[in-house]
Every structure is written in C-alpha cells, then in structure tokens.
Design a protein around this motif. Structure first.
Motif, PDB file in Angstrom:
ATOM      1  N   GLY A 217     -55.032  13.984  78.625  1.00  0.00           N
ATOM      2  CA  GLY A 217     -53.662  14.586  78.239  1.00  0.00           C
ATOM      3  C   GLY A 217     -52.519  13.432  78.577  1.00  0.00           C
ATOM      4  O   GLY A 217     -52.734  12.501  79.383  1.00  0.00           O
ATOM      5  N   ARG A 218     -51.381  13.683  77.822  1.00  0.00           N
ATOM      6  CA  ARG A 218     -50.293  12.655  77.867  1.00  0.00           C
ATOM      7  C   ARG A 218     -49.672  12.941  79.494  1.00  0.00           C
ATOM      8  O   ARG A 218     -49.424  14.102  79.838  1.00  0.00           O
ATOM      9  CB  ARG A 218     -49.214  13.037  76.873  1.00  0.00           C
ATOM     10  CG  ARG A 218     -49.613  12.658  75.646  1.00  0.00           C
ATOM     11  CD  ARG A 218     -48.243  12.521  74.750  1.00  0.00           C
ATOM     12  NE  ARG A 218     -47.404  13.248  74.983  1.00  0.00           N
ATOM     13  CZ  ARG A 218     -46.850  14.411  74.271  1.00  0.00           C
ATOM     14  NH1 ARG A 218     -47.794  14.947  73.268  1.00  0.00           N
ATOM     15  NH2 ARG A 218     -45.852  15.185  74.583  1.00  0.00           N
ATOM     16  N   PRO A 219     -49.154  11.912  79.951  1.00  0.00           N
ATOM     17  CA  PRO A 219     -48.390  12.145  81.202  1.00  0.00           C
ATOM     18  C   PRO A 219     -47.052  12.663  81.166  1.00  0.00           C
ATOM     19  O   PRO A 219     -46.593  13.227  82.347  1.00  0.00           O
ATOM     20  CB  PRO A 219     -48.383  10.577  82.173  1.00  0.00           C
ATOM     21  CG  PRO A 219     -48.517   9.623  80.827  1.00  0.00           C
ATOM     22  CD  PRO A 219     -49.316  10.346  79.731  1.00  0.00           C
ATOM     23  N   ASP A 220     -46.383  12.823  80.056  1.00  0.00           N
ATOM     24  CA  ASP A 220     -45.207  13.453  80.034  1.00  0.00           C
ATOM     25  C   ASP A 220     -45.304  15.177  80.046  1.00  0.00           C
ATOM     26  O   ASP A 220     -44.315  15.769  79.884  1.00  0.00           O
ATOM     27  CB  ASP A 220     -44.322  13.139  78.861  1.00  0.00           C
ATOM     28  CG  ASP A 220     -45.143  13.404  77.581  1.00  0.00           C
ATOM     29  OD1 ASP A 220     -46.336  13.244  77.411  1.00  0.00           O
ATOM     30  OD2 ASP A 220     -44.272  13.454  76.746  1.00  0.00           O
ATOM     31  N   MET A 221     -46.787  15.294  79.846  1.00  0.00           N
ATOM     32  CA  MET A 221     -46.804  17.108  79.520  1.00  0.00           C
ATOM     33  C   MET A 221     -47.010  17.627  80.901  1.00  0.00           C
ATOM     34  O   MET A 221     -47.214  17.118  82.047  1.00  0.00           O
ATOM     35  CB  MET A 221     -48.225  16.958  78.900  1.00  0.00           C
ATOM     36  CG  MET A 221     -48.285  16.487  77.347  1.00  0.00           C
ATOM     37  SD  MET A 221     -49.758  16.561  76.523  1.00  0.00           S
ATOM     38  CE  MET A 221     -49.910  18.110  76.201  1.00  0.00           C
TER      39      MET A 221
END
Length: 347
Positions: free
Chosen positions: A198-202
């Motif tokens: 998953g994306r690190p901004d989530m």
C-alpha cells in the motif's frame, strides 16, 4: 486477450496486473513513476513482476511477467500510439493523482493526471476501440451526501475536494464517450483500499510506521470516524470479474424521465466496490496494534478539510452483476499488510 493497465506500478495496478497474468491475460502496464511518494516502492512493485528496473527508459517497453512501458497519461500522442501498437481488447485505467489532502495543496496535478490524462485514454479508445474500458472512480464523489449506505443511484453533485471533483468528472466524461462513440465503460467507486504494498500516504502505512518507530501519529476527528475498508485482493477480484462483462446499450431499466446516475441508455455503468461493513477508525488502529503487538502514541486532531466522518458502500448491484462480494476482515487484511511492511522495511 490483451489488456492495458495504467498505473501498473501503483498499489492497485500492481495487484491487478499479477492477478490478470495468472488468469492468462497478456498485460501491458504503464506508469510514469512520479515522485508523489517514494518511487523506490513503485520500482519494487515492478521488480515483483520480474521487470528489470535498471533498464527502464521513457516509452521503451521492458519485458517481465508483464510488458511495462514508462509513460505519462498526459502524453497524448504516445498514449494513442500505444493503443495503435497493441490493439488492446480491454483497458483498465487506474493511473491517477491520488490523495484527498494533497488536492488541497496541488490542485493542478489533479487536472493534469485525472482529467487531461483520462481524456487521452478516452480518445485512444475512440481511435482504437476496446471491448470494455474499466476505470477507477472513488467513494469520495459522495461528498456531502449523508444517506447511508452510499448507493450509486444517489446523486453526487457536492464533492468536498478537487480529488473527488476530478473523479466525478471522469464519470461524466466516460458517459459522454459511451453515448457518442459507443465505448462500453464501467466506473468503480473504490472504498478505502488497503493491503500489502500500500501507498505510504495512506493511514494504514502511516500508523504502522509510527508504531514500529515508536513515534506519535495523528488521528483526525478525535477518532470518531468510520470507513468501509476494502482489502486489495477483494478489489482486484472484482475488477477481474468485471473486465469481460461490459455494459450493453439500451438498458431497459434506464428511465430518462427519472434517470438513475449509475446506468444509461448508453453502454455505461457505475458500481461501488467496498466491503459493505464499515469499521470504526479506532477499531482499525487497535487491529494494527494487535498485529504489531505494540501500542501506538496517538495525537487526536479535528477533522481535516475534504474529509468525511464515515463511508459505507452498498455493493448489492455489484454482487448481482459479478456474483462476488468483498469479505476479507480487517484482522486478516491488516496482518497481511504488516507482514509485508516488516519484510520491505527490514533494518
């Protein structure tokens, strides 16, 4: 069957590409590998698909489990040339500028990627027709709507941020091309997708990283939020089943005097893709803590602009259409994410 996956180095695009390979599709993936978040994560996803990332050059195909081409959706001529070269049977547009909060800082990037870029995909489908264009919309289009659960039959004229507005625009653009040029299109309103890679901004990545590093992290609206968290494997299974099932024109259920926004007389449709089971944000945090065996240091904050207190997807129309309903629990999904996170971030 040849399928284009845009955003193939992204979170959902990576998972979908791997699933389609197993299903026997010939996958061509494109991504511009921008620096919205650490490009090394995108390269790691490509390497997971046997792409030699040392040899990536702009608009030069690299062979692995998929054929990968570094390409930007805003590159109108090269997008059209790609369609001309490969003559895709299907296209799945997942490439987009993501993030609700980032849209408050850099709204222009959402017009470039999500509107101009999507227009280029539509134009390429017009020039070199596909059997079905599937594209990512978002639960954020529901905006100020407080009718729970969210249904695709609800009207969505009140988005809260530029990200949501750009996704709403995609739906309207797709309808016009379905109507004018008979391009079968299906828009998917994804609900808070999470899982490995998953994306690190989530939130899941942010919370996990902070707990592992024994740092504070922010929880907004003082934790009084809920989300219809949807595991990425359930998302891509839904997409896989939808690809060979394009909408047909002249839907007998469409009433132009009382129009349902989710269907049309054109070959056009919209679906929610969610878990149909909202989870309180603090229960989500506790599931992360349980997977890590460690308590987090929470700083409670007011709700941020562009955020909504809760999301909840009505997925019955999707279930009826593809005979599949997402069912992965947050405990299962979070454990899978944490295991992959720890593997990718070994000290």
């Amino acid at each position: 069957m040849k399928v284009l996956v845009t955003g193939a180095a992204g979170f959902i695009g990576h998972h979908l590409s791997k699933l389609l390979i197993k299903e026997g599709y010939q996958v061509v993936g494109i991504d511009n590998i921008n620096n919205y978040y650490d490009p090394n994560l995108k390269l790691a996803r490509l390497e997971d698909m046997k792409i030699n990332t040392d040899h990536i050059q702009y608009n030069v195909p690299v062979e692995g489990d998929i054929t990968f081409v570094k390409l930007d959706l805003t590159d109108k001529e090269e997008i059209k040339n790609l369609f001309k070269k490969y003559r895709f049977d299907f296209a799945v547009n997942l490439a987009a500028q993501a993030g609700v909060r980032y849209s408050l800082i850099n709204p222009h990037s959402y017009v470039d990627s999500n509107i101009t870029g999507f227009l280029n995909i539509l134009e390429a489908c017009r020039a070199y027709p596909v059997k079905h264009l599937v594209y990512a919309s978002s639960s954020s289009v529901y905006g100020l709507n407080e009718n729970i659960p969210f249904k695709t039959s609800h009207h969505t004229a009140h988005p809260l941020a530029m990200y949501a507005a750009s996704k709403k625009a995609n739906e309207m653009m797709a309808h016009s091309y379905s109507q004018l040029y008979d391009i079968p299109t299906t828009g998917l309103r994804f609900f808070t997708v999470y899982g490995p890679w998953g994306r690190p901004d989530m939130a899941l990545h942010i919370f996990t990283k902070a707990i592992v590093e024994d740092k504070e992290f922010e929880v907004f609206n003082f934790g009084k939020m809920s989300r219809d968290f949807t595991y990425v494997d359930d998302i891509v299974e839904s997409v896989k089943r939808l690809i060979p099932l394009p909408p047909k024109p002249n839907n007998p259920d469409f009433d132009p005097k009382n129009p349902n926004p989710a269907i049309s007389s054109a070959p056009y449709q919209l679906f929610n893709v969610g878990n149909n089971s909202p989870v309180a944000l603090m229960d989500y945090v506790q599931a992360i803590e349980a997977a890590l065996g460690k308590k987090g240091k929470i700083v409670y904050k007011e709700i941020q602009p562009g955020d909504v207190p809760s999301t909840y997807a009505d997925v019955q129309p999707l279930y009826d259409y593809i005979d599949f309903k997402p069912s992965t629990t947050i405990q299962e999904g979070i454990k899978a994410f944490v295991d992959r996170y720890l593997e990718l971030n070994k000290s």
